[in-house]
Write a protein that holds these residues in place. Structure first.
Motif, PDB file in Angstrom:
ATOM      1  N   ARG A   1       0.845  -1.198   0.000  1.00 44.21           N
ATOM      2  CA  ARG A   1       0.000   0.000   0.000  1.00 44.21           C
ATOM      3  C   ARG A   1       0.882   1.250   0.000  1.00 44.21           C
ATOM      4  N   PRO A   2       0.615   2.220  -0.884  1.00 46.09           N
ATOM      5  CA  PRO A   2       1.376   3.472  -0.886  1.00 46.09           C
ATOM      6  C   PRO A   2       1.350   4.148   0.483  1.00 46.09           C
ATOM      7  N   GLY A   3       2.503   4.598   0.920  1.00 40.40           N
ATOM      8  CA  GLY A   3       2.611   5.273   2.196  1.00 40.40           C
ATOM      9  C   GLY A   3       2.936   4.368   3.360  1.00 40.40           C
ATOM     10  N   SER A   4       2.753   3.056   3.188  1.00 43.42           N
ATOM     11  CA  SER A   4       3.029   2.133   4.287  1.00 43.42           C
ATOM     12  C   SER A   4       4.504   1.760   4.320  1.00 43.42           C
ATOM     13  N   VAL A   5       4.937   1.172   5.424  1.00 47.71           N
ATOM     14  CA  VAL A   5       6.321   0.736   5.553  1.00 47.71           C
ATOM     15  C   VAL A   5       6.643  -0.263   4.445  1.00 47.71           C
ATOM     16  N   GLY A   6       7.748  -0.042   3.753  1.00 47.49           N
ATOM     17  CA  GLY A   6       8.151  -0.943   2.679  1.00 47.49           C
ATOM     18  C   GLY A   6       7.714  -0.511   1.295  1.00 47.49           C
ATOM     19  N   TYR A   7       6.937   0.591   1.213  1.00 44.37           N
ATOM     20  CA  TYR A   7       6.534   1.089  -0.102  1.00 44.37           C
ATOM     21  C   TYR A   7       7.603   2.033  -0.635  1.00 44.37           C
ATOM     22  N   PHE A   8       8.099   1.720  -1.824  1.00 40.36           N
ATOM     23  CA  PHE A   8       9.109   2.563  -2.461  1.00 40.36           C
ATOM     24  C   PHE A   8       8.617   3.137  -3.785  1.00 40.36           C
ATOM     25  N   ASN A   9       7.863   2.319  -4.528  1.00 40.35           N
ATOM     26  CA  ASN A   9       7.304   2.765  -5.801  1.00 40.35           C
ATOM     27  C   ASN A   9       6.159   1.846  -6.172  1.00 40.35           C
ATOM     28  N   ALA A  10       5.589   2.076  -7.330  1.00 40.83           N
ATOM     29  CA  ALA A  10       4.414   1.311  -7.750  1.00 40.83           C
ATOM     30  C   ALA A  10       4.699  -0.175  -7.938  1.00 40.83           C
ATOM     31  N   GLU A  11       5.958  -0.536  -8.008  1.00 44.80           N
ATOM     32  CA  GLU A  11       6.329  -1.943  -8.182  1.00 44.80           C
ATOM     33  C   GLU A  11       6.553  -2.658  -6.850  1.00 44.80           C
ATOM     34  N   SER A  12       6.459  -1.946  -5.735  1.00 44.28           N
ATOM     35  CA  SER A  12       6.716  -2.551  -4.428  1.00 44.28           C
ATOM     36  C   SER A  12       5.690  -3.642  -4.116  1.00 44.28           C
ATOM     37  N   ARG A  13       6.189  -4.786  -3.672  1.00 36.25           N
ATOM     38  CA  ARG A  13       5.314  -5.900  -3.330  1.00 36.25           C
ATOM     39  C   ARG A  13       5.793  -6.546  -2.040  1.00 36.25           C
ATOM     40  N   ARG A  14       4.864  -7.187  -1.367  1.00 37.58           N
ATOM     41  CA  ARG A  14       5.208  -7.953  -0.176  1.00 37.58           C
ATOM     42  C   ARG A  14       5.226  -9.437  -0.538  1.00 37.58           C
ATOM     43  N   HIS A  15       6.188 -10.147   0.019  1.00 41.00           N
ATOM     44  CA  HIS A  15       6.326 -11.581  -0.227  1.00 41.00           C
ATOM     45  C   HIS A  15       6.323 -12.280   1.129  1.00 41.00           C
ATOM     46  N   LEU A  16       5.172 -12.736   1.550  1.00 43.72           N
ATOM     47  CA  LEU A  16       5.022 -13.293   2.889  1.00 43.72           C
ATOM     48  C   LEU A  16       5.005 -14.810   2.914  1.00 43.72           C
ATOM     49  N   GLY A  17       5.046 -15.441   1.762  1.00 44.94           N
ATOM     50  CA  GLY A  17       4.942 -16.899   1.736  1.00 44.94           C
ATOM     51  C   GLY A  17       3.493 -17.346   1.844  1.00 44.94           C
ATOM     52  N   ARG A  18       3.295 -18.638   1.884  1.00 44.89           N
ATOM     53  CA  ARG A  18       1.927 -19.177   1.852  1.00 44.89           C
ATOM     54  C   ARG A  18       1.083 -18.655   3.011  1.00 44.89           C
ATOM     55  N   MET A  19      -0.176 -18.362   2.681  1.00 50.17           N
ATOM     56  CA  MET A  19      -1.135 -17.882   3.663  1.00 50.17           C
ATOM     57  C   MET A  19      -2.460 -18.600   3.457  1.00 50.17           C
ATOM     58  N   ALA A  20      -3.247 -18.616   4.531  1.00 47.89           N
ATOM     59  CA  ALA A  20      -4.584 -19.205   4.467  1.00 47.89           C
ATOM     60  C   ALA A  20      -5.574 -18.265   5.139  1.00 47.89           C
ATOM     61  N   ARG A  21      -6.767 -18.240   4.610  1.00 46.68           N
ATOM     62  CA  ARG A  21      -7.880 -17.567   5.275  1.00 46.68           C
ATOM     63  C   ARG A  21      -8.849 -18.640   5.727  1.00 46.68           C
ATOM     64  N   VAL A  22      -9.186 -18.612   7.015  1.00 46.74           N
ATOM     65  CA  VAL A  22     -10.136 -19.572   7.558  1.00 46.74           C
ATOM     66  C   VAL A  22     -11.214 -18.820   8.320  1.00 46.74           C
ATOM     67  N   THR A  23     -12.310 -19.486   8.572  1.00 47.84           N
ATOM     68  CA  THR A  23     -13.351 -18.947   9.433  1.00 47.84           C
ATOM     69  C   THR A  23     -13.448 -19.825  10.665  1.00 47.84           C
ATOM     70  N   ILE A  24     -13.279 -19.205  11.826  1.00 47.94           N
ATOM     71  CA  ILE A  24     -13.431 -19.893  13.107  1.00 47.94           C
ATOM     72  C   ILE A  24     -14.586 -19.220  13.834  1.00 47.94           C
ATOM     73  N   GLY A  25     -15.650 -19.956  14.069  1.00 48.90           N
ATOM     74  CA  GLY A  25     -16.848 -19.330  14.612  1.00 48.90           C
ATOM     75  C   GLY A  25     -17.344 -18.288  13.629  1.00 48.90           C
ATOM     76  N   ALA A  26     -17.426 -17.021  14.079  1.00 40.64           N
ATOM     77  CA  ALA A  26     -17.875 -15.938  13.206  1.00 40.64           C
ATOM     78  C   ALA A  26     -16.723 -15.049  12.743  1.00 40.64           C
ATOM     79  N   ILE A  27     -15.475 -15.439  13.058  1.00 47.10           N
ATOM     80  CA  ILE A  27     -14.329 -14.579  12.792  1.00 47.10           C
ATOM     81  C   ILE A  27     -13.524 -15.091  11.596  1.00 47.10           C
ATOM     82  N   ASP A  28     -13.245 -14.212  10.656  1.00 42.11           N
ATOM     83  CA  ASP A  28     -12.357 -14.531   9.536  1.00 42.11           C
ATOM     84  C   ASP A  28     -10.913 -14.306   9.976  1.00 42.11           C
ATOM     85  N   VAL A  29     -10.077 -15.321   9.795  1.00 36.62           N
ATOM     86  CA  VAL A  29      -8.720 -15.309  10.339  1.00 36.62           C
ATOM     87  C   VAL A  29      -7.712 -15.616   9.240  1.00 36.62           C
ATOM     88  N   LEU A  30      -6.636 -14.848   9.199  1.00 32.72           N
ATOM     89  CA  LEU A  30      -5.518 -15.146   8.310  1.00 32.72           C
ATOM     90  C   LEU A  30      -4.434 -15.868   9.094  1.00 32.72           C
TER      91      LEU A  30
END
Length: 249
Positions: A133-162
């Motif tokens: 996101r522009p303005g956030s830590v790690g943003y340098f230009n329009a090509e800036s990307r984050r590489h966090l490795g594999r992620m999952a989104r799950v739902t536990i009860g009523a909460i969406d969790v990454l």
């Protein structure tokens, strides 16, 4: 300022009181930016494990309706692997978070909270790569990307969790977007960070509330006293001690 969250971090909360304060701020159900609750005591930038369970457990215990709150992210490679093995659309029994202290031999003496044992439905699996996101830590230009490795989104009860396999702070909302979550449809977004998240989250949050539960980057010095093997006199955690500003040593 317009378009910038009111930072209420000077009013430090427990996880439970932060949730109640956030709900009060969003009581009118009006659409718009969510309230961001930062779990400051589990900031991986300070060396904390990133798998403390206090805030997520409080969200689960708050009996919220579906779509009210989401949380990102929990560092837990073991649970992440279980999600990938189960596959999208399936349910999986998870023991989520609360592992690293045990792995480090702390046993029951840890402060980050015990694992959350629950059934989770796997919603999304991805590679954890997204634009910064522009303005956030790690943003340098329009090509800036984050590489966090594999992620999952799950739902536990009523909460969406990454769930993530990378011990990094949540600098912006890109991981939520990648997982198909529009944070503006939620009242509460829970994240793990202390300070650096603000550049990315203040412009997109109605308010920022700090929850300081026990954890390795807590601002509450009393949290650490029971863990010390060598007891010494120190201010302010020892009764009867005092501090004189500018006193010579």
């Amino acid at each position: 300022e317009d378009g910038v969250a009111k930072d209420q971090s000077t009013d430090v909360h427990t996880a439970e009181s932060a949730i109640q304060a956030a709900l009060a701020l969003k009581a009118d159900d009006a659409p718009g930016p969510p309230v961001c609750i930062n779990e400051t005591a589990d900031n991986t930038g300070c060396g904390a494990p990133g798998d403390a369970t206090h805030l997520l457990r409080a969200l689960l215990d708050a009996d919220l309706d579906e779509g009210v709150a989401c949380f990102g992210w929990m560092y837990d490679p073991e649970s992440l692997e279980a999600c990938f093995e189960a596959g999208v659309g399936n349910t999986v029994e998870l023991s989520l978070g609360g592992k690293l202290e045990v792995e480090q031999g702390m046993g029951e003496q840890g402060i980050a909270g015990s694992p959350i044992v629950a059934e989770a439905r796997v919603r999304v699996l991805n590679d954890g790569m997204f634009p910064t996101r522009p303005g956030s830590v790690g943003y340098f230009n329009a090509e800036s990307r984050r590489h966090l490795g594999r992620m999952a989104r799950v739902t536990i009860g009523a909460i969406d969790v990454l769930i993530n396999a990378s011990r990094q702070q949540v600098f912006d909302d890109g991981a939520f977007t990648l997982a198909g979550l529009d944070i503006n449809r939620y009242k509460i977004v829970g994240i793990k960070s202390s300070t650096h998240f603000r550049a990315g989250w203040a412009p997109i949050s109605e308010a920022i509330l700090t929850a300081d539960e026990p954890g390795w980057s807590s601002n509450n010095l009393f949290v650490f006293e029971p863990l010390r093997e060598k007891k010494v006199v120190r201010w302010p955690t020892t009764d009867g001690t005092s501090y004189t500003p500018n006193a010579r040593l």
